[in-house]
Design a protein around this motif. Structure first.
Motif, PDB file in Angstrom:
ATOM      1  N   LYS A  56       0.860  -1.181   0.000  1.00 38.03           N
ATOM      2  CA  LYS A  56       0.000   0.000   0.000  1.00 38.03           C
ATOM      3  C   LYS A  56       0.895   1.230   0.000  1.00 38.03           C
ATOM      4  CE  LYS A  56      -3.740   2.472   0.369  1.00 38.03           C
ATOM      5  NZ  LYS A  56      -4.575   2.707  -0.774  1.00 38.03           N
ATOM      6  N   ASP A  57       0.674   2.088  -0.979  1.00 35.89           N
ATOM      7  CA  ASP A  57       1.477   3.296  -1.136  1.00 35.89           C
ATOM      8  C   ASP A  57       2.960   2.911  -1.200  1.00 35.89           C
ATOM      9  OD1 ASP A  57      -0.898   4.771  -1.139  1.00 35.89           O
ATOM     10  OD2 ASP A  57      -0.817   5.079   1.030  1.00 35.89           O
ATOM     11  N   ASN A  58       3.779   3.469  -0.346  1.00 31.61           N
ATOM     12  CA  ASN A  58       5.212   3.174  -0.352  1.00 31.61           C
ATOM     13  C   ASN A  58       5.632   2.217   0.756  1.00 31.61           C
ATOM     14  OD1 ASN A  58       5.896   4.770  -2.613  1.00 31.61           O
ATOM     15  ND2 ASN A  58       5.822   6.603  -1.348  1.00 31.61           N
ATOM     16  N   PHE A  59       4.704   1.373   1.211  1.00 34.51           N
ATOM     17  CA  PHE A  59       4.994   0.434   2.288  1.00 34.51           C
ATOM     18  C   PHE A  59       4.511  -0.961   1.911  1.00 34.51           C
ATOM     19  CE2 PHE A  59       4.654   4.609   4.220  1.00 34.51           C
ATOM     20  CZ  PHE A  59       5.797   4.654   5.001  1.00 34.51           C
ATOM     21  N   LYS A  92       9.899  -0.340   2.830  1.00 40.43           N
ATOM     22  CA  LYS A  92       9.510   1.018   2.448  1.00 40.43           C
ATOM     23  C   LYS A  92      10.145   1.325   1.098  1.00 40.43           C
ATOM     24  CE  LYS A  92       9.539   5.828   3.897  1.00 40.43           C
ATOM     25  NZ  LYS A  92       9.886   6.792   4.934  1.00 40.43           N
ATOM     26  N   ASN A 135       2.437   2.105  12.960  1.00 45.71           N
ATOM     27  CA  ASN A 135       2.427   3.560  13.143  1.00 45.71           C
ATOM     28  C   ASN A 135       3.761   4.029  13.737  1.00 45.71           C
ATOM     29  OD1 ASN A 135      -1.067   3.616  14.194  1.00 45.71           O
ATOM     30  ND2 ASN A 135      -0.226   3.758  12.147  1.00 45.71           N
ATOM     31  N   ILE A 195       4.488   4.511   9.496  1.00 44.26           N
ATOM     32  CA  ILE A 195       3.462   4.261   8.487  1.00 44.26           C
ATOM     33  C   ILE A 195       2.184   4.983   8.897  1.00 44.26           C
ATOM     34  CG2 ILE A 195       2.103   2.496   7.307  1.00 44.26           C
ATOM     35  CD1 ILE A 195       4.404   0.545   7.845  1.00 44.26           C
ATOM     36  N   GLU A 221      -3.954   5.257   8.025  1.00 45.12           N
ATOM     37  CA  GLU A 221      -4.805   4.705   6.958  1.00 45.12           C
ATOM     38  C   GLU A 221      -4.042   3.710   6.094  1.00 45.12           C
ATOM     39  OE1 GLU A 221      -8.149   4.928   6.633  1.00 45.12           O
ATOM     40  OE2 GLU A 221      -7.953   5.936   8.566  1.00 45.12           O
ATOM     41  N   THR A 222      -2.784   3.995   5.831  1.00 46.50           N
ATOM     42  CA  THR A 222      -1.947   3.074   5.058  1.00 46.50           C
ATOM     43  C   THR A 222      -1.739   1.782   5.841  1.00 46.50           C
ATOM     44  OG1 THR A 222      -0.823   4.919   3.980  1.00 46.50           O
ATOM     45  CG2 THR A 222       0.298   2.787   3.925  1.00 46.50           C
ATOM     46  N   ALA A 223      -1.470   1.911   7.134  1.00 46.94           N
ATOM     47  CA  ALA A 223      -1.274   0.735   7.988  1.00 46.94           C
ATOM     48  C   ALA A 223      -2.533  -0.132   8.024  1.00 46.94           C
ATOM     49  CB  ALA A 223      -0.872   1.171   9.394  1.00 46.94           C
ATOM     50  N   SER A 276      -4.860  -0.356   5.744  1.00 53.58           N
ATOM     51  CA  SER A 276      -4.996  -1.015   4.435  1.00 53.58           C
ATOM     52  C   SER A 276      -4.015  -2.172   4.287  1.00 53.58           C
ATOM     53  CB  SER A 276      -4.766  -0.011   3.302  1.00 53.58           C
ATOM     54  OG  SER A 276      -5.774   0.958   3.302  1.00 53.58           O
ATOM     55  N   LEU A 277      -2.781  -1.970   4.728  1.00 54.70           N
ATOM     56  CA  LEU A 277      -1.782  -3.046   4.672  1.00 54.70           C
ATOM     57  C   LEU A 277      -2.252  -4.266   5.447  1.00 54.70           C
ATOM     58  CD1 LEU A 277       1.703  -1.344   5.251  1.00 54.70           C
ATOM     59  CD2 LEU A 277       1.042  -2.738   3.286  1.00 54.70           C
TER      60      LEU A 277
END
Length: 146
Positions: A54-57, A74, A97, A101, A104-106, A108-109
């Motif tokens: 998700k994103d850059n993670f 990352k 977190n 991260i 919201e990204t966390a 989703s991951l």
């Protein structure tokens, strides 16, 4: 560069022709390559899947021989890097977190990782969970760069 591109294309070809992956993304292949380049041994290759991105993670589950764990990655400057290796601690949103991260990204991951892990057998899930615990006495040998 051409060699790496050929390797990526060959990996995609192998994945799709063997049915091992029907939807491997470029991101997943890049992550698998990063982990393999660092940790593969001549007689002990790392198998990295599933991978939640998700994103850059990303969180990548891995198995090498009779051992396993999870890698937190990352993407910086278009290149994936391993941030840390661990086990079930990477399934705790507070730990994600704390690793920088966004919430919201966390979320989703973790949702995606949980979905992907539903198709993983219990033995493999157990191996993913114990990296770095007292049940994994060799954890420092595997990922010694941390």
């Amino acid at each position: 560069m051409a060699k790496k591109l050929c390797s990526l294309l060959l990996l995609f070809h192998c994945l799709f022709d063997t049915g091992l992956a029907t939807a491997a993304t470029i991101e997943e292949v890049q992550i698998q390559n990063v982990i393999s380049e660092i940790y593969d041994k001549p007689n002990s290759k790392v198998v990295t899947n599933p991978i939640s991105v998700k994103d850059n993670f990303a969180i990548a589950d891995w198995i090498q021989g009779h051992r396993g764990g999870r890698a937190l990655l990352k993407k910086t400057n278009k290149k994936w890097q391993i941030v840390a290796c661990g086990g079930d601690g990477f399934k705790d949103i507070n730990n994600l977190n704390a690793a920088g991260i966004p919430n919201e990204t966390a979320k989703s991951l973790l949702l995606e990782l949980n979905r992907l892990e539903k198709s993983v057998d219990a033995h493999r899930l157990h191996l993913f969970s114990i990296y770095g615990t007292k049940d994994d006495s060799k954890s420092m040998e595997h990922h010694h760069h941390h």
